[in-house]
Design an enzyme around this catalytic site. Structure first.
Site, short mmCIF file in Angstrom:
data_model
loop_
_atom_site.label_atom_id
_atom_site.label_comp_id
_atom_site.label_asym_id
_atom_site.label_seq_id
_atom_site.Cartn_x
_atom_site.Cartn_y
_atom_site.Cartn_z
CG HIS A 17 -0.43 -0.04 2.53
ND1 HIS A 17 0.37 0.97 3.02
CD2 HIS A 17 -0.52 -0.94 3.53
CE1 HIS A 17 0.72 0.70 4.25
NE2 HIS A 17 0.21 -0.48 4.59
CG HIS A 20 4.18 -1.57 2.11
ND1 HIS A 20 2.91 -2.04 1.92
CD2 HIS A 20 4.56 -1.96 3.35
CE1 HIS A 20 2.53 -2.70 3.00
NE2 HIS A 20 3.50 -2.66 3.89
CB CYS A 125 1.78 -8.87 19.47
SG CYS A 125 0.86 -8.25 18.04
CB CYS A 128 4.52 -7.09 16.76
SG CYS A 128 3.43 -5.70 16.95
CB CYS A 142 -0.30 -5.41 20.61
SG CYS A 142 0.69 -4.73 19.26
CG HIS A 145 -0.97 -5.35 15.35
ND1 HIS A 145 0.37 -5.38 15.65
CD2 HIS A 145 -1.06 -5.48 14.01
CE1 HIS A 145 1.06 -5.55 14.54
NE2 HIS A 145 0.22 -5.61 13.54
CE LYS A 294 2.00 1.95 10.30
NZ LYS A 294 2.43 0.63 10.69
CE LYS A 297 -5.88 -8.05 4.03
NZ LYS A 297 -5.43 -9.37 4.42
N1 MSP Z 1 9.02 -7.12 7.74
C1 MSP Z 1 9.17 -6.03 8.62
C2 MSP Z 1 10.43 -5.25 8.30
C3 MSP Z 1 11.69 -6.04 8.38
S1 MSP Z 1 13.06 -5.09 7.93
C4 MSP Z 1 14.35 -6.00 8.29
C5 MSP Z 1 7.99 -5.09 8.47
N2 MSP Z 1 7.28 -5.17 7.34
S2 MSP Z 1 6.01 -4.28 6.97
O1 MSP Z 1 5.45 -4.84 5.75
O2 MSP Z 1 5.14 -4.14 8.06
O3 MSP Z 1 6.60 -2.90 6.58
C6 MSP Z 1 6.80 -1.87 7.51
C7 MSP Z 1 7.34 -0.69 6.76
O4 MSP Z 1 6.44 -0.33 5.69
C8 MSP Z 1 7.45 0.58 7.59
O5 MSP Z 1 8.61 0.63 8.36
C9 MSP Z 1 7.45 1.60 6.48
O6 MSP Z 1 8.67 1.59 5.81
C10 MSP Z 1 6.38 1.07 5.56
N3 MSP Z 1 5.06 1.49 6.01
C11 MSP Z 1 3.99 0.69 6.23
N4 MSP Z 1 2.92 1.46 6.57
C12 MSP Z 1 3.27 2.76 6.57
C13 MSP Z 1 2.57 3.97 6.70
N5 MSP Z 1 1.29 4.02 6.97
N6 MSP Z 1 3.25 5.11 6.51
C14 MSP Z 1 4.56 5.12 6.13
N7 MSP Z 1 5.24 4.00 5.98
C15 MSP Z 1 4.69 2.79 6.36
O7 MSP Z 1 7.76 -4.30 9.37
#
Ligand code: MSP
Length: 664
Positions: A17, A20, A125, A128, A142, A145, A294, A297
């Site tokens: 999304h 990412h 959790c 997480c 948590c 979440h 934030k 999904k």
């Molecule tokens: N798999 C772990 C990361 C491991 S790194 C060694 C993870 N994955 S995640 O799919 O949850 O991705 C988290 C990351 O996605 C956040 O740190 C950020 O880079 C990005 N984002 C996800 N949602 C976000 C927002 N709503 N806003 C900005 N960035 C965010 O955690």
């Protein structure tokens, strides 16, 4: 210098999304910036595929974990090129090489005496994939979440993280920019100083989870997903075994604040234990919020990056993300704000600059660049401003302050528009002052080439088009920045320019999107509303019809016939027209709408029409707007225009109509 940058590796339990996409777009911008700055660059992203929640997501789809992760990982990998992101390496934690690295790393830490076996009970959790202490929970939930963790008691392996905390504290003190912005370094420091950090549980018994990497020293256990995931940053570049690792490590990371702790605490202590150097910088950004929460999904408030890119164009979308969010702070995503930014910064400021300069060059110079004549102080002032603005931009981009960096570039863009207004090339042309006209156009083109190049990290396609339109020989490539910043040289005379430019068509406001954008800290972002008076938008100017080829999806605000009837649009004959004495872009017209008097209407069409040719023509105008003063003159309505290939055109009728005829 060698520049290695990573994004988080994303969980494959859900589709990518906006959050990412933001991290990966920022990473692409940083990579492109460092390339221009002369660095050898390597950008790594990928997917995090082990752990409980992936298994659960696969089960929910009725799939085996392996086929599920293959499909989902592909969705991430395929998305990046469609957003104009150039990734050098894409890692999956299910890759064989990665598994080998993780086992080598675990063995190394084990051999160093930093792993022990023990009993542990904690609040786990699944979202997480980690244990929480009582203290960390909020009302027993948590904090990420807002779900109740499960209490789990089992025998596990632990990493002696606490042993390295005094060293970590000292490291953070000695390297004040190791985590930026500073507030996140402070946050990490507070975690270390709190005394709450314990050793890290790094295993899961196979009785509970088999979807992971086996511990090399006990095949009854798999590795904890975070310990496995962090190692991707070095496994992807060949650790252990040299190669790219020796060339590119230490690199730097880009993450959002949700995963500060694993990156600021776990990872450096893991590296220290394995005898490896710590990363150079951890760059931490805030959240994109949607309706003040934030994006996630489960909350159902995700924004699809692909839709936005398709609807508004990747360049405009990327520009908005980088300009709107102050790196480190949260921001709300709103389509309204996106449209405002496109119209104000891209259509009105940047796009307009390119279009007016190239159109004038076509009309006055046959699109061939003339030589530069004597530089007057007002010309060298532009050269000085260009230098200052580029230096600020580069410094701010180096410090991950993208919004401020873009703002400093726009100081130059706006100054070039003002310079065009005040030097009035059309008047120089009319007066036959060819030499001076040449110099003014030269100054503009030299500066515009610099602007185009500096736009490249954020808007790669548009920047390439701008350079093409300028007939530029400058290519966005390794080290180009230094060359472009070095001087304000004459633009090569004889260069052929494009006859016009339509880089950023104006966009219509979206159908229904009340969410404002800006810093979610309560302080509104400083996104400027389109500056109606200045640029000729709004009353007395031209409400352009958006060209059909604009990247919009045709979405307009639905109105009823009653709404339409409220608009008093009439046909009138222009009886007199002249330039506004105080505003180069505006024409002053006196128009007969059969009212027994002439109405004065101002319109921002001075660059497109010679006033003499307008007298006697019939035009359409919206009359029931409140009168509005523009540079001392009052406009009593707004003539309607459409944006055509060669510039703005007036809307008219295809046969004579009595003055005052109603448009219905
Ligand atoms: N798999 C772990 C990361 C491991 S790194 C060694 C993870 N994955 S995640 O799919 O949850 O991705 C988290 C990351 O996605 C956040 O740190 C950020 O880079 C990005 N984002 C996800 N949602 C976000 C927002 N709503 N806003 C900005 N960035 C965010 O955690």
């Amino acid at each position: 210098m060698n520049y290695f940058l990573t994004t988080p590796i994303y969980y494959v339990n859900a589709n990518p999304h906006l959050g990412h996409a933001y991290s990966t777009i920022v990473a692409d911008v940083m990579r492109r910036f460092h390339l221009l700055d002369g660095d050898e660059c390597l950008l790594l992203t990928g997917t995090d595929e082990h752990g409980d929640k992936i298994v659960k997501a696969a089960e929910a789809r009725g799939m085996l974990p392996k086929s599920f992760v293959d499909e989902m990982s592909g969705r991430f990998r395929d998305l990046w090129p469609t957003l104009d992101i150039s990734v050098d390496r894409f890692i999956r934690t299910t890759d064989k090489n990665h598994k080998r690295s993780v086992q080598a790393f675990l063995q190394k830490v084990h051999d160093a005496g930093d792993i022990y076996f023990g009993e542990f009970g904690g609040h786990y959790c699944f979202g997480c994939e980690r244990f929480y202490t009582e203290k960390e929970l909020e009302n027993g939930l948590c904090p990420q979440h807002l779900t109740r963790p499960e209490y789990i008691e089992e025998k596990n392996y632990f990493f002696r993280m606490s042993k390295y905390l005094p060293w970590l504290k000292e490291h953070m003190e000695r390297h004040p920019d190791c985590i930026r912005p500073e507030r996140y370094r402070k946050e990490a420091m507070a975690m270390v100083e709190s005394g709450d950090l314990e050793d890290l549980c790094i295993s899961r018994p196979k009785s509970r989870l088999t979807w992971g990497i086996d511990l090399p020293f006990d095949d009854g256990y798999v590795c904890y997903v975070w310990f496995d995931a962090l190692i991707n940053y070095i496994s992807a570049i060949g650790w252990p075994g040299g190669g790219e690792f020796d060339v590119f490590w230490p690199g730097e990371h880009l993450v959002a604040k949700d995963i500060l702790k694993p990156h600021a605490i776990f990872w450096p202590t893991m590296l220290k234990s394995a005898g490896l150097p710590v990363y150079r910088h951890l760059n931490v950004h805030g959240y994109w919020l949607s309706r003040d929460a934030k994006m996630s999904k489960s909350l159902g408030n995700v924004v699809s990056p692909l839709d936005m890119g398709r609807r508004y164009g990747n360049d405009a979308f990327r520009y908005f993300l980088l300009r709107e969010m102050h790196f480190g702070s949260d921001a709300n995503f709103g389509e309204d704000a996106l449209v405002q930014r496109i119209n104000a910064d891209l259509a009105n400021d940047l796009g307009n600059l390119f279009n007016r300069v190239l159109s004038m060059a076509a009309r006055f110079l046959g699109s061939v660049v003339p030589p530069r004549g004597e530089m007057l102080p007002r010309d060298t002032a532009i050269a000085d401003l260009a230098k200052e603005s580029m230096e600020n931009w580069a410094q701010l981009f180096r410090n991950v302050q993208f919004s401020q960096g873009l703002e400093s570039l726009w100081v130059l863009v706006r100054a070039l528009n003002k310079y065009t207004d005040s030097e009035a090339p059309w008047a120089l042309h009319k007066a036959g002052e060819t030499k001076r006209l040449g110099t003014v156009m030269q100054v503009l083109l030299t500066a515009m080439e610099k602007v185009a190049l500096l736009c490249w990290p954020v808007m790669p396609k548009a920047a390439t088009r701008m350079l093409e339109q300028l007939g530029s020989r400058t290519k966005p490539a390794k080290g180009t920045l230094a060359k472009v910043m070095a001087s304000f040289a004459e633009y090569p005379p004889g260069t052929t320019l494009a006859p016009s430019s339509n880089l950023f068509p104006r966009q219509e406001a979206p159908v229904a999107d009340a969410a404002p954008a800006g810093d979610a800290s309560g302080k509104k972002g400083e996104h400027a509303a389109p500056d109606a008076g200045k640029k000729g938008g709004g009353q007395g100017a031209s409400p352009h019809v958006v060209p059909p080829d604009s990247s919009g999806d045709g979405a307009t605000v639905p109105v009823t016939i009653e709404d339409f009837k409220k608009l008093d649009i009439r046909i009138g004959t222009i009886r007199a027209a002249e330039r506004h004495p105080k505003a180069d872009r505006l024409l002053r017209m006196e128009i007969d709408f059969g009212e027994g008097r002439l109405r004065q209407i101002l319109s921002g069409i001075a660059e497109h029409y010679d006033p003499k040719t307008l007298v006697g023509r019939q035009v359409c105008a919206l009359l029931n707007l409140p009168p509005r003063k523009m540079r001392d003159l009052v406009s009593e309505g707004m003539v309607l225009t459409a944006e055509g290939e060669g510039g703005v055109r007036l809307l008219t009728v295809d046969g004579p109509v009595p003055d005052g005829g109603v448009v219905a």
